[in-house]
Design a protein around this motif. Structure first.
Motif, PDB file in Angstrom:
ATOM      1  N   ASN A   1       0.843  -1.273  -0.061  1.00  0.00           N
ATOM      2  CA  ASN A   1       0.093   0.134  -0.044  1.00  0.00           C
ATOM      3  C   ASN A   1       0.843   1.251   0.101  1.00  0.00           C
ATOM      4  N   SER A   2       1.909   1.407   0.855  1.00  0.00           N
ATOM      5  CA  SER A   2       2.873   2.148   0.831  1.00  0.00           C
ATOM      6  C   SER A   2       4.441   1.841   1.103  1.00  0.00           C
ATOM      7  N   ILE A   3       5.374   2.652   0.676  1.00  0.00           N
ATOM      8  CA  ILE A   3       6.790   2.446   0.852  1.00  0.00           C
ATOM      9  C   ILE A   3       7.360   3.736   1.219  1.00  0.00           C
ATOM     10  N   GLY A   4       8.359   3.537   2.195  1.00  0.00           N
ATOM     11  CA  GLY A   4       8.927   4.758   2.854  1.00  0.00           C
ATOM     12  C   GLY A   4      10.389   4.491   2.496  1.00  0.00           C
ATOM     13  N   PHE A   5      11.341   5.465   2.339  1.00  0.00           N
ATOM     14  CA  PHE A   5      12.931   5.323   2.304  1.00  0.00           C
ATOM     15  C   PHE A   5      13.379   6.292   3.294  1.00  0.00           C
ATOM     16  N   ASP A   6      14.307   5.629   4.003  1.00  0.00           N
ATOM     17  CA  ASP A   6      15.207   6.551   5.133  1.00  0.00           C
ATOM     18  C   ASP A   6      16.627   6.238   5.056  1.00  0.00           C
ATOM     19  N   LYS A   7      17.288   7.203   5.477  1.00  0.00           N
ATOM     20  CA  LYS A   7      18.714   6.912   5.589  1.00  0.00           C
ATOM     21  C   LYS A   7      19.281   5.995   6.600  1.00  0.00           C
ATOM     22  N   ALA A   8      19.843   4.844   6.474  1.00  0.00           N
ATOM     23  CA  ALA A   8      20.490   4.019   7.390  1.00  0.00           C
ATOM     24  C   ALA A   8      21.985   3.806   7.212  1.00  0.00           C
ATOM     25  N   ALA A   9      22.517   3.246   8.539  1.00  0.00           N
ATOM     26  CA  ALA A   9      23.903   3.258   8.513  1.00  0.00           C
ATOM     27  C   ALA A   9      24.726   2.499   7.404  1.00  0.00           C
ATOM     28  N   ASP A  10      23.841   1.592   7.029  1.00  0.00           N
ATOM     29  CA  ASP A  10      24.536   0.626   5.868  1.00  0.00           C
ATOM     30  C   ASP A  10      23.921   0.755   4.439  1.00  0.00           C
ATOM     31  N   GLY A  11      23.382   2.225   4.395  1.00  0.00           N
ATOM     32  CA  GLY A  11      22.499   2.309   3.176  1.00  0.00           C
ATOM     33  C   GLY A  11      21.199   3.094   3.261  1.00  0.00           C
TER      34      GLY A  11
ATOM     35  N   VAL B   1       4.582  -1.061 -10.763  1.00  0.00           N
ATOM     36  CA  VAL B   1       4.136   0.021 -10.406  1.00  0.00           C
ATOM     37  C   VAL B   1       3.639   0.985 -11.212  1.00  0.00           C
ATOM     38  N   ARG B   2       2.121   1.541 -10.967  1.00  0.00           N
ATOM     39  CA  ARG B   2       1.624   2.418 -11.855  1.00  0.00           C
ATOM     40  C   ARG B   2       2.258   3.823 -11.628  1.00  0.00           C
ATOM     41  N   THR B   3       1.921   4.747 -12.813  1.00  0.00           N
ATOM     42  CA  THR B   3       2.239   5.906 -12.738  1.00  0.00           C
ATOM     43  C   THR B   3       1.501   6.893 -12.026  1.00  0.00           C
ATOM     44  N   ASP B   4       0.497   6.549 -11.541  1.00  0.00           N
ATOM     45  CA  ASP B   4      -0.223   7.483 -10.685  1.00  0.00           C
ATOM     46  C   ASP B   4      -0.119   7.686  -9.372  1.00  0.00           C
ATOM     47  N   VAL B   5       1.420   7.006  -8.764  1.00  0.00           N
ATOM     48  CA  VAL B   5       1.585   6.879  -7.218  1.00  0.00           C
ATOM     49  C   VAL B   5       1.919   8.293  -6.971  1.00  0.00           C
ATOM     50  N   TYR B   6       1.679   8.825  -5.672  1.00  0.00           N
ATOM     51  CA  TYR B   6       1.806  10.165  -5.049  1.00  0.00           C
ATOM     52  C   TYR B   6       3.371  10.058  -4.439  1.00  0.00           C
ATOM     53  N   PHE B   7       4.256  11.114  -4.486  1.00  0.00           N
ATOM     54  CA  PHE B   7       5.530  11.053  -3.840  1.00  0.00           C
ATOM     55  C   PHE B   7       5.332  12.276  -2.714  1.00  0.00           C
ATOM     56  N   THR B   8       5.914  11.974  -1.522  1.00  0.00           N
ATOM     57  CA  THR B   8       6.086  12.889  -0.577  1.00  0.00           C
ATOM     58  C   THR B   8       7.249  12.842   0.083  1.00  0.00           C
ATOM     59  N   VAL B   9       7.541  13.702   1.064  1.00  0.00           N
ATOM     60  CA  VAL B   9       8.614  13.757   2.000  1.00  0.00           C
ATOM     61  C   VAL B   9       8.127  13.964   3.433  1.00  0.00           C
ATOM     62  N   ALA B  10       8.746  13.340   4.219  1.00  0.00           N
ATOM     63  CA  ALA B  10       8.465  13.342   5.792  1.00  0.00           C
ATOM     64  C   ALA B  10       9.305  14.550   6.152  1.00  0.00           C
ATOM     65  N   LYS B  11       8.416  15.442   6.939  1.00  0.00           N
ATOM     66  CA  LYS B  11       8.901  16.544   7.486  1.00  0.00           C
ATOM     67  C   LYS B  11       9.397  16.516   8.907  1.00  0.00           C
ATOM     68  N   GLY B  12      10.485  16.555   9.407  1.00  0.00           N
ATOM     69  CA  GLY B  12      10.971  16.453  10.642  1.00  0.00           C
ATOM     70  C   GLY B  12      10.944  15.158  11.173  1.00  0.00           C
ATOM     71  N   THR B  13      10.676  14.233  10.404  1.00  0.00           N
ATOM     72  CA  THR B  13      10.578  12.689  11.039  1.00  0.00           C
ATOM     73  C   THR B  13      10.989  11.760   9.959  1.00  0.00           C
ATOM     74  N   SER B  14      10.705  10.623  10.161  1.00  0.00           N
ATOM     75  CA  SER B  14      11.265   9.724   9.124  1.00  0.00           C
ATOM     76  C   SER B  14      10.143   8.956   8.436  1.00  0.00           C
ATOM     77  N   ALA B  15      10.316   8.386   7.306  1.00  0.00           N
ATOM     78  CA  ALA B  15       9.126   7.541   6.553  1.00  0.00           C
ATOM     79  C   ALA B  15       8.617   6.479   7.378  1.00  0.00           C
ATOM     80  N   ASN B  16       9.617   5.643   8.144  1.00  0.00           N
ATOM     81  CA  ASN B  16       9.413   4.633   8.910  1.00  0.00           C
ATOM     82  C   ASN B  16       8.465   5.051   9.995  1.00  0.00           C
ATOM     83  N   ASN B  17       8.561   6.081  10.654  1.00  0.00           N
ATOM     84  CA  ASN B  17       7.642   6.489  11.816  1.00  0.00           C
ATOM     85  C   ASN B  17       6.265   6.906  11.322  1.00  0.00           C
TER      86      ASN B  17
END
Length: 212
Positions: free
Chosen positions: A34-44, A126-142
């Motif tokens: 349903n949703s995917i998030g990407f955050d910075k990690a120590a190993d990538g 993946v379809r082309t109608d997926v929305y892209f956003t940025v987590a503000k002041g937090t992580s996508a995982n959160n």
């Protein structure tokens, strides 16, 4: 003999043409992302995947289970990480029902999103109608661990909120992958992505909080 030969040729031709869905899968063997998030990690990269829980969604009675299940995986290649998640899920993951992609703020600032966008452009599910956003002041995982009211599926809630606010209010802007990539590569154009902010985070990831 001639008629028999013609019948065999026609039968073979029909057999090739009517092979059906050779790579089809039973619905109960697939888990829909349903949703995917990407955050910075120590190993990538830390990838967070929110998957629909069919037991909770399809239940006729109230069940003590969340409507989504969250999986995480770390690595450097999004394609490899998505395939590795099969070790955590009993079903093969499918991204054809993906609604929203969230970039952690630190990840978007420091690592950039070009590699991730390239992955989504190449991923055939993946379809082309997926929305892209940025987590503000937090992580996508959160964000992807938070359950929502009204719309029980968080990704659907975020997607609908973005679309409706874009239609009714100029304060937010929806952006899909084609427009995002075009804005990045076009000279004189700047890409703008709406941010998602978390307010009152306390225990929002529990069933008890929804009961309250």
């Amino acid at each position: 003999m001639k008629k028999l030969l013609i019948a065999i040729i026609l039968g073979s031709a029909l057999g090739i043409a009517l092979t059906g869905c050779w790579n089809s899968r039973e619905i109960n063997s697939v888990a829909f992302i349903n949703s995917i998030g990407f955050d910075k990690a120590a190993d990538g990269i830390l990838m967070t995947v929110q998957v629909l829980n069919p037991k909770a969604i399809a239940a006729q009675k109230t069940v003590n289970e969340p409507p989504v299940i969250v999986f995480t995986e770390t690595g450097k290649d999004p394609f490899e990480m998505l395939r590795k998640l099969i070790t955590q899920s009993s079903r093969r993951l499918n991204a054809s029902h993906l609604h929203i992609v969230i970039f952690g703020e630190d990840f978007a600032k420091e690592d950039g999103i070009s590699e991730i966008l390239d992955f989504f452009l190449r991923e055939h599910q993946v379809r082309t109608d997926v929305y892209f956003t940025v987590a503000k002041g937090t992580s996508a995982n959160n964000i992807l661990h938070i359950l929502t009211t009204l719309d029980s599926i968080p990704g659907v809630k975020l997607s609908n909120s973005l679309k409706n606010s874009d239609d009714a209010w100029a304060g937010t802007k929806t952006i899909k992958i084609v427009d995002l990539v075009n804005n990045i590569v076009s000279e004189g154009s700047e890409a703008v992505i709406t941010g998602i902010e978390v307010i009152n985070r306390d225990e929002n990831n529990s069933i008890d909080s929804l009961k309250k």
